[in-house]
Write a protein that holds these residues in place. Structure first.
Motif, PDB file in Angstrom:
ATOM      1  N   GLN A 564       0.825  -1.210   0.000  1.00 19.67           N
ATOM      2  CA  GLN A 564       0.000   0.000   0.000  1.00 19.67           C
ATOM      3  C   GLN A 564       0.860   1.262   0.000  1.00 19.67           C
ATOM      4  O   GLN A 564       0.318   2.348   0.098  1.00 19.67           O
ATOM      5  CB  GLN A 564      -0.905   0.011   1.232  1.00 19.67           C
ATOM      6  CG  GLN A 564      -1.728  -1.233   1.407  1.00 19.67           C
ATOM      7  CD  GLN A 564      -2.804  -1.347   0.366  1.00 19.67           C
ATOM      8  OE1 GLN A 564      -3.386  -0.346  -0.038  1.00 19.67           O
ATOM      9  NE2 GLN A 564      -3.065  -2.541  -0.088  1.00 19.67           N
ATOM     10  N   VAL A 565       2.164   1.115  -0.066  1.00 20.06           N
ATOM     11  CA  VAL A 565       3.121   2.240   0.019  1.00 20.06           C
ATOM     12  C   VAL A 565       2.656   3.317   1.003  1.00 20.06           C
ATOM     13  O   VAL A 565       2.640   4.494   0.699  1.00 20.06           O
ATOM     14  CB  VAL A 565       3.441   2.864  -1.361  1.00 20.06           C
ATOM     15  CG1 VAL A 565       4.190   1.892  -2.217  1.00 20.06           C
ATOM     16  CG2 VAL A 565       2.192   3.323  -2.082  1.00 20.06           C
ATOM     17  N   VAL A 568       4.778   6.402   1.725  1.00 22.69           N
ATOM     18  CA  VAL A 568       4.758   7.407   0.664  1.00 22.69           C
ATOM     19  C   VAL A 568       3.521   8.280   0.813  1.00 22.69           C
ATOM     20  O   VAL A 568       3.600   9.509   0.718  1.00 22.69           O
ATOM     21  CB  VAL A 568       4.766   6.728  -0.721  1.00 22.69           C
ATOM     22  CG1 VAL A 568       4.769   7.761  -1.821  1.00 22.69           C
ATOM     23  CG2 VAL A 568       5.947   5.792  -0.849  1.00 22.69           C
ATOM     24  N   CYS A 569       2.384   7.637   1.080  1.00 23.48           N
ATOM     25  CA  CYS A 569       1.142   8.404   1.225  1.00 23.48           C
ATOM     26  C   CYS A 569       1.256   9.393   2.379  1.00 23.48           C
ATOM     27  O   CYS A 569       0.844  10.543   2.251  1.00 23.48           O
ATOM     28  CB  CYS A 569      -0.035   7.469   1.488  1.00 23.48           C
ATOM     29  SG  CYS A 569      -0.381   6.383   0.125  1.00 23.48           S
ATOM     30  N   VAL A 572       3.407  12.299   1.331  1.00 30.01           N
ATOM     31  CA  VAL A 572       2.695  13.221   0.443  1.00 30.01           C
ATOM     32  C   VAL A 572       1.780  14.110   1.275  1.00 30.01           C
ATOM     33  O   VAL A 572       1.747  15.321   1.091  1.00 30.01           O
ATOM     34  CB  VAL A 572       1.901  12.436  -0.621  1.00 30.01           C
ATOM     35  CG1 VAL A 572       0.970  13.359  -1.381  1.00 30.01           C
ATOM     36  CG2 VAL A 572       2.843  11.726  -1.559  1.00 30.01           C
ATOM     37  N   LEU A 584       1.713  23.164  -5.696  1.00 29.37           N
ATOM     38  CA  LEU A 584       0.964  22.031  -6.216  1.00 29.37           C
ATOM     39  C   LEU A 584      -0.410  21.955  -5.565  1.00 29.37           C
ATOM     40  O   LEU A 584      -1.409  21.740  -6.234  1.00 29.37           O
ATOM     41  CB  LEU A 584       1.714  20.735  -5.917  1.00 29.37           C
ATOM     42  CG  LEU A 584       2.773  20.320  -6.919  1.00 29.37           C
ATOM     43  CD1 LEU A 584       3.265  18.936  -6.553  1.00 29.37           C
ATOM     44  CD2 LEU A 584       2.201  20.320  -8.315  1.00 29.37           C
ATOM     45  N   LEU A 587      -2.834  24.555  -6.731  1.00 29.99           N
ATOM     46  CA  LEU A 587      -3.187  24.473  -8.132  1.00 29.99           C
ATOM     47  C   LEU A 587      -4.633  24.042  -8.330  1.00 29.99           C
ATOM     48  O   LEU A 587      -5.386  24.646  -9.066  1.00 29.99           O
ATOM     49  CB  LEU A 587      -2.231  23.484  -8.808  1.00 29.99           C
ATOM     50  CG  LEU A 587      -1.740  23.860 -10.174  1.00 29.99           C
ATOM     51  CD1 LEU A 587      -1.333  25.310 -10.223  1.00 29.99           C
ATOM     52  CD2 LEU A 587      -0.577  22.977 -10.546  1.00 29.99           C
ATOM     53  N   TRP A 588      -4.994  22.977  -7.628  1.00 28.36           N
ATOM     54  CA  TRP A 588      -6.318  22.426  -7.907  1.00 28.36           C
ATOM     55  C   TRP A 588      -7.172  22.170  -6.688  1.00 28.36           C
ATOM     56  O   TRP A 588      -8.295  21.733  -6.801  1.00 28.36           O
ATOM     57  CB  TRP A 588      -6.174  21.127  -8.698  1.00 28.36           C
ATOM     58  CG  TRP A 588      -5.727  21.430 -10.090  1.00 28.36           C
ATOM     59  CD1 TRP A 588      -4.475  21.324 -10.564  1.00 28.36           C
ATOM     60  CD2 TRP A 588      -6.529  21.944 -11.146  1.00 28.36           C
ATOM     61  NE1 TRP A 588      -4.439  21.735 -11.856  1.00 28.36           N
ATOM     62  CE2 TRP A 588      -5.677  22.115 -12.255  1.00 28.36           C
ATOM     63  CE3 TRP A 588      -7.871  22.280 -11.266  1.00 28.36           C
ATOM     64  CZ2 TRP A 588      -6.131  22.591 -13.462  1.00 28.36           C
ATOM     65  CZ3 TRP A 588      -8.324  22.756 -12.479  1.00 28.36           C
ATOM     66  CH2 TRP A 588      -7.457  22.914 -13.556  1.00 28.36           C
ATOM     67  N   ILE A 589      -6.645  22.419  -5.528  1.00 26.65           N
ATOM     68  CA  ILE A 589      -7.459  22.061  -4.368  1.00 26.65           C
ATOM     69  C   ILE A 589      -8.103  23.324  -3.790  1.00 26.65           C
ATOM     70  O   ILE A 589      -7.482  24.364  -3.753  1.00 26.65           O
ATOM     71  CB  ILE A 589      -6.592  21.343  -3.315  1.00 26.65           C
ATOM     72  CG1 ILE A 589      -6.131  20.028  -3.912  1.00 26.65           C
ATOM     73  CG2 ILE A 589      -7.372  21.110  -2.050  1.00 26.65           C
ATOM     74  CD1 ILE A 589      -5.045  19.355  -3.138  1.00 26.65           C
TER      75      ILE A 589
ATOM     76  N   TRP B  62      -1.162  15.455 -16.172  1.00 31.39           N
ATOM     77  CA  TRP B  62      -0.597  14.707 -15.052  1.00 31.39           C
ATOM     78  C   TRP B  62      -0.407  13.266 -15.491  1.00 31.39           C
ATOM     79  O   TRP B  62      -1.358  12.564 -15.798  1.00 31.39           O
ATOM     80  CB  TRP B  62      -1.520  14.775 -13.828  1.00 31.39           C
ATOM     81  CG  TRP B  62      -1.710  16.167 -13.330  1.00 31.39           C
ATOM     82  CD1 TRP B  62      -2.424  17.155 -13.929  1.00 31.39           C
ATOM     83  CD2 TRP B  62      -1.156  16.736 -12.153  1.00 31.39           C
ATOM     84  NE1 TRP B  62      -2.353  18.307 -13.192  1.00 31.39           N
ATOM     85  CE2 TRP B  62      -1.593  18.078 -12.086  1.00 31.39           C
ATOM     86  CE3 TRP B  62      -0.341  16.249 -11.121  1.00 31.39           C
ATOM     87  CZ2 TRP B  62      -1.234  18.941 -11.064  1.00 31.39           C
ATOM     88  CZ3 TRP B  62       0.000  17.103 -10.098  1.00 31.39           C
ATOM     89  CH2 TRP B  62      -0.443  18.439 -10.075  1.00 31.39           C
ATOM     90  N   ARG B  69       0.572  -0.847  -6.823  1.00 29.78           N
ATOM     91  CA  ARG B  69       0.653  -0.369  -5.454  1.00 29.78           C
ATOM     92  C   ARG B  69       0.744   1.149  -5.361  1.00 29.78           C
ATOM     93  O   ARG B  69       0.538   1.709  -4.311  1.00 29.78           O
ATOM     94  CB  ARG B  69       1.802  -1.021  -4.715  1.00 29.78           C
ATOM     95  CG  ARG B  69       3.167  -0.657  -5.184  1.00 29.78           C
ATOM     96  CD  ARG B  69       4.178  -1.435  -4.396  1.00 29.78           C
ATOM     97  NE  ARG B  69       4.165  -2.860  -4.751  1.00 29.78           N
ATOM     98  CZ  ARG B  69       4.838  -3.795  -4.097  1.00 29.78           C
ATOM     99  NH1 ARG B  69       5.521  -3.487  -3.060  1.00 29.78           N
ATOM    100  NH2 ARG B  69       4.809  -5.038  -4.507  1.00 29.78           N
ATOM    101  N   SER B  72      -2.741   4.084  -4.737  1.00 26.10           N
ATOM    102  CA  SER B  72      -3.189   4.872  -3.583  1.00 26.10           C
ATOM    103  C   SER B  72      -2.579   6.267  -3.616  1.00 26.10           C
ATOM    104  O   SER B  72      -3.161   7.215  -3.109  1.00 26.10           O
ATOM    105  CB  SER B  72      -2.825   4.156  -2.285  1.00 26.10           C
ATOM    106  OG  SER B  72      -1.480   3.751  -2.328  1.00 26.10           O
ATOM    107  N   VAL B  73      -1.401   6.380  -4.235  1.00 32.62           N
ATOM    108  CA  VAL B  73      -0.764   7.694  -4.345  1.00 32.62           C
ATOM    109  C   VAL B  73      -1.369   8.464  -5.507  1.00 32.62           C
ATOM    110  O   VAL B  73      -1.756   9.622  -5.367  1.00 32.62           O
ATOM    111  CB  VAL B  73       0.758   7.548  -4.553  1.00 32.62           C
ATOM    112  CG1 VAL B  73       1.405   8.913  -4.686  1.00 32.62           C
ATOM    113  CG2 VAL B  73       1.386   6.764  -3.426  1.00 32.62           C
ATOM    114  N   ARG B  79      -8.575  14.191  -8.706  1.00 33.53           N
ATOM    115  CA  ARG B  79      -9.607  15.164  -8.398  1.00 33.53           C
ATOM    116  C   ARG B  79      -9.587  16.312  -9.397  1.00 33.53           C
ATOM    117  O   ARG B  79      -8.542  16.868  -9.689  1.00 33.53           O
ATOM    118  CB  ARG B  79      -9.414  15.692  -6.990  1.00 33.53           C
ATOM    119  CG  ARG B  79     -10.723  16.062  -6.380  1.00 33.53           C
ATOM    120  CD  ARG B  79     -10.568  16.214  -4.915  1.00 33.53           C
ATOM    121  NE  ARG B  79     -10.515  17.625  -4.570  1.00 33.53           N
ATOM    122  CZ  ARG B  79     -10.205  18.038  -3.356  1.00 33.53           C
ATOM    123  NH1 ARG B  79      -9.886  17.174  -2.436  1.00 33.53           N
ATOM    124  NH2 ARG B  79     -10.204  19.316  -3.092  1.00 33.53           N
TER     125      ARG B  79
END
Lengths: 589, 212
Positions: A564-565, A568-569, A572, A584, A587-589, B62, B69, B72-73, B79
């Protein structure tokens, strides 16, 4: 001095003794009942005792925090003395019964800790008990005819933090999806915070079994106690402090002083003995730390005690080096524990070696390829499973510039100097200066070597002779999702580097990655491991590169490469939240 | 190239690992095939201004990692995407079979009105083909996708894929799609155009100004 801190409070509440001596440090809302009595005389005798035994020594202290902590420690020590070190089993049993009565939890719901604290409900503090169990946090208070009952499953907790609310300086805030609860007035905030965070974390691991976060086996339901939690927290701290394998557990912890030749003095700190390491960390962070793999240790002995060097312990390691620690309290138990471990390790090693001497070296006559992605010639295939014993960079020397730059040579000299003074190998003295030197960039000629020793992959390598060759052989004919993914990426790993433009480099990379996927099926193959492995292969021998890769994936960056890395999540999320890549995020959020 | 444009669209490139997503993007932007490329780690990014039906549209693309795997990232980048290139490899049935999963993800996580174009990449490797044009175009029809077979190596249909997708979005803006809705994946290039395009709002604004 103590007058401001002590006062006698008369309480109408019949349940507690009418006369009490309360210690309150100025500026703190927490007060401590340090003595109580049914009559004024009884309290007065306590007061006299305090005056005789405590007040004298208090004049030594400079500030009020020290006084508070000293008095607390003294009183706690007295209580512990009285009860003979027992953790109040009577009180515990009573708490369990109360918990069952009030909240109707199933009996298998184990009580881990009971803390006295205060729940803030619309600006009104409600003094009561907080019960921490395996799955729930419960709070019960009965004050002035009003009952407050609260039951919160850990799984619903979304955050735990320490905040200031108005005048109340130290509040533990527990958030759920819908609301938040504030608690304060813990006897020990740090303790409460640590236990609560740990339990929340455990609950999270249970809720997300697919996330690849494994619940440590020491913390399975039946074995869970406050003690186990504390031990686990200590182990985790030590493992992350020294970057030890996750399977290690801490056996002994001792405060001592280590002889540090470069400082010409002893450095005070803590010694941790784990299953297969002896580690030392200076009291002042960053001054000096030391990691000695037990596999390197020849003997651990005690030396003659002298007035200058009390209770010395000498650890001798391979390469005619020895470390001296002094002031090791209870050194006999420590020595016994370490010697036991040493004996066991040697015995294991002997068995492993015995098995291994019968093993034939790897030269498999069968072609392992069942399908073919690339179009290398037949001749090359026979070479595919022969493990390379040289770093790839040395094979491409002809294409590299022959002359080292001046900066490179200067760095090499600096490192040589360091080796002279601080030692070489995993058990070198690690100081702040070492970090600086590494950050400057390790010279190419030393990279493989230093990577191995600094990450301690070298111990793994030494502890598993022939294991890599076995893995390579076993993983040869395999066809799995992982091998498929590996094949796809072999030609996409440092493709611009000459070492990976020849089948020689590609084959080495294939062997390492396949062997790792076979070795750790939990991780298998994760994109980016190919790039890591390619760089490692440039500077280290193939088998070393394998163990370096294993060290990075399992010890240095655990949870980054699993299915599930998750690491990394998290990274981020942290980046986006902290706004370091705010552009970043905006930009879109 | 000048930086003035009428619209800005957020695009995604998704599909299994090794289908040539990054190569498609590289071919589209640089107009040549990328030899010796690394695989994508996490996510990459590229942008280009194209001209579609008299409008300049800036595509902000993008490019995602394909390995399972990393989903999830990469999912967090879905979005508010206005358009997506869903890529499979015509020489690998496995990548074609995974399309349904990718499609579900895109429909669920990106903008509701997302316009998706299916790209059967590696058209140049016709000899090794495992998925026929007919089969894929039927799949596209059933799922209301546009469809092209592309080749990042020769550049065939690469520009077309992006342009067709952008054109469809422009058409949608003319009829049903409201670019001002949150998460539409569309932004206006400059403020003047916005007032031109929604005269009612411009009037309302001027009325307010008079009021003060």
């Amino acid at each position: 001095m103590l007058v401001g801190a002590l006062d006698t409070v008369l309480d109408s509440n019949a349940r507690v003794t009418p006369f009490r001596i309360v210690l309150q440090a100025p500026g703190s809302q927490v007060s401590w009942v340090i003595a109580s009595g049914a009559s004024l005389e009884e309290v007065k005798t306590h007061w006299c005792w305090l005056e005789v035994n405590l007040l004298d020594s208090l004049s030594v202290f400079e500030n009020k925090e020290d006084i508070t902590s000293f008095v607390n420690g003294k009183i706690k020590g007295l209580i512990a003395d009285e009860s003979g070190g027992q953790q109040d089993p009577e009180g515990y049993r009573e708490a369990v019964v109360r918990l069952e009565q009030r909240f109707g939890l199933p009996p298998r719901e184990k009580l881990i800790a009971r803390l006295t604290c205060c729940l803030w409900k619309t600006h009104v503090p409600r003094q009561g008990w907080m019960y921490l169990t395996h799955n729930h946090m419960a709070f019960y208070s009965y004050l002035l005819g009003k009952e407050v009952k609260l039951l919160l499953p850990w799984a619903e907790v979304t955050g735990v933090e320490r905040v200031c609310v108005g005048r109340v300086t130290d509040v533990l805030r527990v958030r759920t999806r819908t609301r938040q609860r504030d608690f304060s007035m813990f006897l020990s905030m740090d303790d409460a915070m640590a236990t609560i965070t740990q339990l929340t974390d455990l609950a999270l691991r249970r809720v997300l079994p697919t996330a690849g976060l494994r619940t440590p086996h020491t913390l399975i339901h039946t074995a869970l106690t406050k003690r186990a939690l504390e031990d686990h927290a200590l182990t985790q701290d030590v493992l992350s402090l020294f970057g030890l394998p996750r399977t290690e557990s801490v056996c002994e912890v001792r405060v001592c002083a280590l002889w540090t030749p470069h400082l010409r003095s002893h450095t005070h700190g803590t010694l941790y003995a784990t299953d297969s390491y002896l580690c030392f960390s200076s009291r002042e962070p960053g001054v000096c730390s030391l990691i000695i793999p037990l596999s390197e240790v020849l003997s651990v002995e005690k030396a003659e005690t002298s007035s200058v060097l009390p209770d010395p312990v000498i650890v001798s390691v391979r390469g005619r080096r020895a470390f001296q620690m002094v002031g090791v309290c209870d050194r006999d138990t420590l020595l016994e524990a370490v010697t036991d471990r040493l004996r066991m390790l040697r015995w294991k090693h002997a068995i492993y070696k015995g098995q291994h001497s019968q093993h034939t070296p790897l030269i498999s006559p069968t072609p392992y390829y069942t399908f073919c992605y690339d179009t290398d010639g037949e001749a090359d295939k026979s070479q595919r499973h022969v493990i390379s014993t040289r770093p790839l960079i040395s094979l491409n020397q002809s294409r590299m510039p022959k002359h080292k730059t001046a900066a490179e040579r200067r760095k090499e000299a600096l490192w040589e100097e360091r080796f002279e003074e601080f030692g070489r190998g995993t058990h070198m003295f690690r100081t702040a200066c070492l970090h600086k030197l590494v950050a400057m960039g390790i010279p190419e000629s030393l990279r493989g070597d230093l990577w191995l020793t600094l990450s301690d992959a070298s111990s793994e390598l030494a502890a598993h002779p022939g294991y890599y060759a076995q893995l390579v052989e076993r993983s040869l004919g395999e066809v799995t999702v992982a091998t498929d993914e590996i094949e796809r990426d072999l030609h996409r790993s440092l493709p611009e580097h000459p070492a990976f433009q020849s089948p020689f480099g590609i084959d080495a990379l294939r062997r390492v990655l396949r062997a790792y996927a076979h070795h750790n099926t939990h991780i298998g193959y994760c994109q980016s491991m190919n790039i890591l492995a390619s760089v490692l292969l440039l500077y280290a021998k193939e088998e070393e590169a394998f163990w370096l890769l294993a060290t990075v994936c399992e010890r240095m960056l655990p949870d980054y490469f699993n299915r599930q890395v998750i690491g990394v999540c998290v990274c981020v999320c942290v980046c986006v939240c902290n706004g370091s890549i705010k552009g970043l995020a905006d930009l879109w959020i | 190239m000048s930086e003035t444009y009428d619209f800005l669209f957020k695009f995604l490139v998704i599909g299994n690992a090794g289908t040539g997503k990054s190569c498609l993007l590289h071919q589209f932007i640089e107009k040549r095939f990328k030899e010796d490329s690394n695989h994508t780690i996490g996510v990459e990014f590229g942008s280009k201004i194209i001209s579609v039906v008299n409008k300049f549209v800036k595509l902000q693309i993008w490019d995602t990692a394909g390995q399972e795997r990393f989903r999830s990232v990469t999912r967090s980048y879905y979005r508010g995407a206005a358009g997506a290139l869903l890529v499979y490899d015509i020489t690998s049935r496995e990548t074609y079979n995974a399309l349904t999963n990718w499609l579900t993800d895109a429909r669920m996580l990106a903008s509701q009105n997302i316009v998706i174009i299916l790209c059967g990449n590696k058209k140049d490797l016709d000899a090794d083909r495992e998925v026929t044009f007919l089969e894929a175009s039927r799949f596209a029809q059933e799922n209301e996708l546009m469809f092209l077979e592309t080749s990042a190596l020769t550049g065939e249909n690469v520009e077309e894929a992006f342009v067709q997708c952008a054109r469809k979005i422009l058409n949608k803006i003319e009829s049903e799609l409201d670019p001002e809705r949150m998460g539409s994946g569309i932004q206006y290039g400059d403020a003047a155009l916005r007032q031109l395009r929604s005269p009612r709002r411009a009037q309302a604004q001027s009325a307010q100004e008079c009021g003060c």
